[in-house]
Design a protein around this motif. Structure first.
Motif, short mmCIF file in Angstrom:
data_model
loop_
_atom_site.label_atom_id
_atom_site.label_comp_id
_atom_site.label_asym_id
_atom_site.label_seq_id
_atom_site.Cartn_x
_atom_site.Cartn_y
_atom_site.Cartn_z
N ASP A 189 0.85 -1.19 0.00
CA ASP A 189 0.00 0.00 0.00
C ASP A 189 0.89 1.24 0.00
OD1 ASP A 189 -1.86 1.99 0.28
OD2 ASP A 189 -2.97 1.04 1.90
N THR A 191 -0.37 4.24 -0.99
CA THR A 191 -1.29 5.37 -1.04
C THR A 191 -0.81 6.50 -0.12
OG1 THR A 191 -3.10 3.81 -1.40
CG2 THR A 191 -3.71 6.07 -0.82
N ASP A 192 -0.65 7.70 -0.70
CA ASP A 192 -0.22 8.87 0.09
C ASP A 192 1.02 8.55 0.92
OD1 ASP A 192 -2.35 10.41 -0.88
OD2 ASP A 192 -3.69 9.63 0.66
N LYS A 193 1.92 7.76 0.36
CA LYS A 193 3.16 7.37 1.02
C LYS A 193 2.93 6.60 2.32
CE LYS A 193 5.99 11.16 -0.81
NZ LYS A 193 6.93 12.24 -0.47
N LYS A 194 1.85 5.85 2.36
CA LYS A 194 1.61 4.97 3.51
C LYS A 194 2.74 3.96 3.64
CE LYS A 194 -1.94 1.96 5.53
NZ LYS A 194 -3.27 1.32 5.30
N ASP A 195 3.13 3.36 2.52
CA ASP A 195 4.33 2.52 2.42
C ASP A 195 4.36 1.38 3.42
OD1 ASP A 195 5.07 4.21 0.39
OD2 ASP A 195 6.65 5.23 1.50
N THR A 196 3.30 0.59 3.40
CA THR A 196 3.24 -0.59 4.25
C THR A 196 3.00 -1.83 3.40
OG1 THR A 196 0.87 -0.28 4.65
CG2 THR A 196 2.40 0.66 6.27
N GLN A 256 3.70 -6.29 10.07
CA GLN A 256 3.61 -5.41 8.91
C GLN A 256 4.97 -4.78 8.61
OE1 GLN A 256 1.28 -1.52 8.87
NE2 GLN A 256 -0.02 -2.80 7.57
N LYS A 287 7.15 -1.90 7.31
CA LYS A 287 7.15 -0.47 7.01
C LYS A 287 8.24 -0.24 5.98
CE LYS A 287 6.38 3.91 7.12
NZ LYS A 287 5.24 4.45 6.34
#
Length: 520
Positions: A454, A456-461, A479, A481
Motif C-alpha cells: 500500500d 497510497t499517500d506514502k503509507k508505504d506498508t 507489517q 514499514k
C-alpha cells in the motif's frame, strides 16, 4: 417535458463524467521509472530509464500516446562482468550499476548512453531497431556523470555532463572516446545559480539538451536549501555559451527530465518525483512557449489531469503476471522480469519442468540480499499484490525460498528447510536488521505466498500471507514499514528467491507469479 429535461441532464452529466474520467492523470506511471530520457520518432514515443544493478538493464519503453507505455527492449544483458555485478565474494553494486541515460535517434540509428561507477566507464549502445535489436556497445573512460548525448547540425557529437559545474566535450566520430583535439570546456560554472533565491542550492545534475529553432536548451535538476527538487533551464545561441538560466518549475518536487513534442505541435515536459517506497515516479507537465522559453506547468503548478488519453493501467505493459508456461524450446522471460544483479544462467530453467520457474542453488549464501538469481519486477502504486505458488519437494536442508519485497529494508515470506522440518517464515527488516517475526511448521510440499503493498499517500506498508490450498489466506509475521533507502536507490520490487545456507544443489519450483493493482 420535465422528464425529458431531466433525462438530458442525466445523460449530459454522464457523458461529462465519462469525458472527465477519460483524461490522463498524474503520475503518468505510478512505479519506479526514474531518470527518463524520451524521443519521438514519427508517431511513436520511446523512453529509456534507470534500473541500475538489475539484469538485463537500461530498459526501453514505447508509447503511442505518452501515457500508456510498454517495455519493448533492454540495451544490455550484462553491463559488466565483475564480482560486484555477480554478487560474488560478498560484493554487490546496490545503488550503482548504470545510471541516468540519454536517448537519441540520428540518421536512422538509435543511441542510448549511460555511465556507471561500477565500471568507471561511459557506455553507448546503438541499434537500427530499438524494439528488436540487436544492440552494439561502445564504451570509454571516464564515466561522464548524468551526461546528455547530442548530435549537432554540423555533424559533430558532444556530451554535456557534470554536477553543478557542467562541461562540454566533443566525442570521436565512432563514439569510442573523447576527441583529444575537440572542444573540452566548462560551459556553466554553477548550474544551480538561477534557483539560489534562498541560500545556496544543491545538485545541478541530470543534464538533458535540446535544440529548437537555432537555440540550445539545457534542463537540469537543483535543490535549493529549504526548498524542493527544482527544474532549472538554461538557454544559449551556441553550445559553448554564454548561457542564461531561469527556474523552470518548482512544485511538488517534480523535476529532472526534458521536453517532448506531439505531432500536433503541443509540448510536454517529462519529469519525475521522489515518492517514497514505490520509488521515483514519472509525471507529465504541459509546456507553453513564451519569448523563446519553455514555460512548464499550469500557472507554475503540476496539474492532476492532462488533455491526453486515460491510462489503461500498468498491467501488462510495465508489470505482468506469468504462469511460466512456454512453447516448446522457448526459454525466455517476459521483459517485465529482471534479475537482481547478473544471473547465473545455469541455475534457472523454464524447461526442466514445463509450467514452472525452477531456481537451483549452486553456492552457499548468507542472506536474501546476497542471494544470486532472485527474479524481480516492480511493485506499482497506489496498491499492488503479488502471489506465487511454490513446490519445495526438492529443496535441501538449509534452503530458503519464497516471495520477497526487495530493498535494503526488505520483507519476505518463504519456506526454510530445517533438517526434516519445513517451516514457513516471515522476515521483517523494516529497521535495517532482519528479524524473524513468525515461523510455522507445515507438512506439505506445496505452499502459496502473497505480499500486499500500500503506497497510497506514502503509507508505504506491506503485509504478508501464506496459504496451504491457494484459497484460504492466513496473515503471517508483522507489517513491513517500507522505506526508500539510498544504499539501494530504487523502489521496492517483488522477488522470487531460493538460496542455500548449508548445501548447494537443491531447487525450488515456482508455479506462477500473479500481480494485480488491487489488495486481494
Amino acid at each position: 417535458m420535465k422528464k425529458y429535461v431531466l433525462g438530458v441532464a442525466i445523460l449530459t452529466a454522464s457523458l461529462f463524467a465519462k469525458s472527465a474520467s477519460a483524461q490522463a492523470t498524474n503520475p503518468m506511471i505510478y512505479a519506479d521509472v526514474p531518470d527518463m530520457a524520451m524521443i519521438r520518432v514519427g508517431d511513436t514515443y520511446y523512453m529509456s530509464s534507470t534500473t541500475m544493478h538489475m539484469s538485463p538493464g537500461l530498459p526501453i519503453m514505447s508509447s503511442k500516446d505518452l501515457v500508456n507505455w510498454k517495455l519493448v527492449s533492454y540495451a544490455h544483458d550484462i553491463l559488466i562482468d565483475n564480482d560486484e555485478m555477480n554478487l560474488l565474494d560478498g560484493k554487490s553494486t546496490y545503488g550503482r550499476g548504470s545510471w541516468a541515460s540519454s536517448l537519441r535517434y540520428h540518421n536512422g540509428t538509435y543511441y542510448v548512453s549511460t555511465f556507471a561507477a561500477t565500471s568507471g566507464r561511459t557506455h553507448i549502445y546503438t541499434t537500427k531497431n530499438i524494439e528488436k535489436g540487436p544492440w552494439k556497445e561502445t564504451s570509454f573512460s571516464p564515466a561522464l556523470h548524468d551526461h546528455s548525448l547530442f548530435f549537432d547540425d554540423d555533424g559533430k557529437i558532444y556530451m554535456i555532463y557534470g554536477n553543478k559545474e557542467l562541461k562540454l566535450v566533443e566525442l570521436k566520430g565512432d563514439l569510442s572516446g573523447i576527441k583529444t583535439d575537440g572542444i573540452n570546456q566548462t560551459i556553466i560554472k554553477d548550474s544551480t545559480k538561477p534557483s539560489q533565491a534562498v541560500g545556496n542550492s544543491g545538485l545541478g545534475e541530470g543534464s538533458q539538451l535540446f535544440k529548437l529553432k537555432g537555440k540550445y536548451y539545457l534542463f537540469n535538476i537543483t535543490w535549493p536549501n529549504g526548498g524542493m527538487r527544482t527544474v532549472v533551464i538554461h538557454r544559449a545561441e551556441k553550445l559553448t555559451g554564454p548561457w542564461e538560466g531561469r527556474v523552470g518549475l518548482a512544485d511538488l518536487g517534480v523535476a529532472q527530465g526534458g521536453l517532448i513534442d506531439k505531432p500536433d505541435g503541443s509540448w510536454y515536459a517529462y519529469l519525475f518525483r521522489d515518492f517514497g517506497a514505490v520509488g521515483r515516479i514519472p509525471y507529465l507537465v504541459p509546456v507553453k512557449w513564451e519569448d523563446g522559453w519553455p514555460v512548464l506547468g499550469t500557472n507554475g503548478k503540476v496539474p492532476e489531469t492532462l488533455t491526453l488519453p486515460a491510462s489503461n493501467g500498468l498491467v501488462p505493459g510495465i508489470v505482468a503476471s506469468d504462469e511460466f508456461t512456454r512453447k516448446q524450446g522457448d526459454s525466455s522471460l517476459p521483459l517485465v522480469w529482471q534479475w537482481n544483479h547478473n544471473p547465473d544462467n545455469t541455475s534457472w530453467s523454464l524447461l526442466d519442468r514445463p509450467g514452472y520457474m525452477r531456481i537451483t542453488t549452486k553456492r552457499i549464501d548468507t542472506s536474501f540480499l546476497m542471494a544470486r538469481n532472485s527474479l524481480t519486477q516492480r511493485t506499482i502504486g497506489p496498491v499492488s499484490t503479488g502471489v506465487t505458488a511454490l513446490d519445495l519437494s526438492h529443496m535441501k536442508d538449509g534452503d530458503f525460498a519464497g516471495l520477497g519485497l526487495l530493498q535494503k529494508n526488505y520483507g519476505l515470506v518463504g519456506v526454510r528447510v530445517d533438517g526434516n522440518r519445513k517451516v514457513v517464515v516471515m522476515i521483517n527488516a523494516s529497521t535495517g536488521k532482519a528479524v524473524e517475526a513468525q515461523n510455522i511448521i507445515i507438512k506439505q510440499n506445496v505452499v502459496y505466498f502473497k505480499a500486499q503493498c500500500d503506497f497510497t499517500d506514502k503509507k508505504d506498508t506491506a503485509d504478508f500471507f501464506y496459504s496451504l490450498d491457494g484459497k484460504t489466506w492466513m496473515p503471517i509475521g508483522t507489517q513491513l514499514k517500507m522505506s526508500y533507502t539510498l544504499p539501494h536507490f530504487m523502489g521496492y520490487r517483488f522477488a522470487l528467491f531460493n538460496y542455500a545456507t548449508k548445501t548447494a544443489g537443491g531447487y525450488a519450483d515456482f508455479n506462477y507469479f500473479r500481480i494485480s493493482d488491487r489488495l486481494n
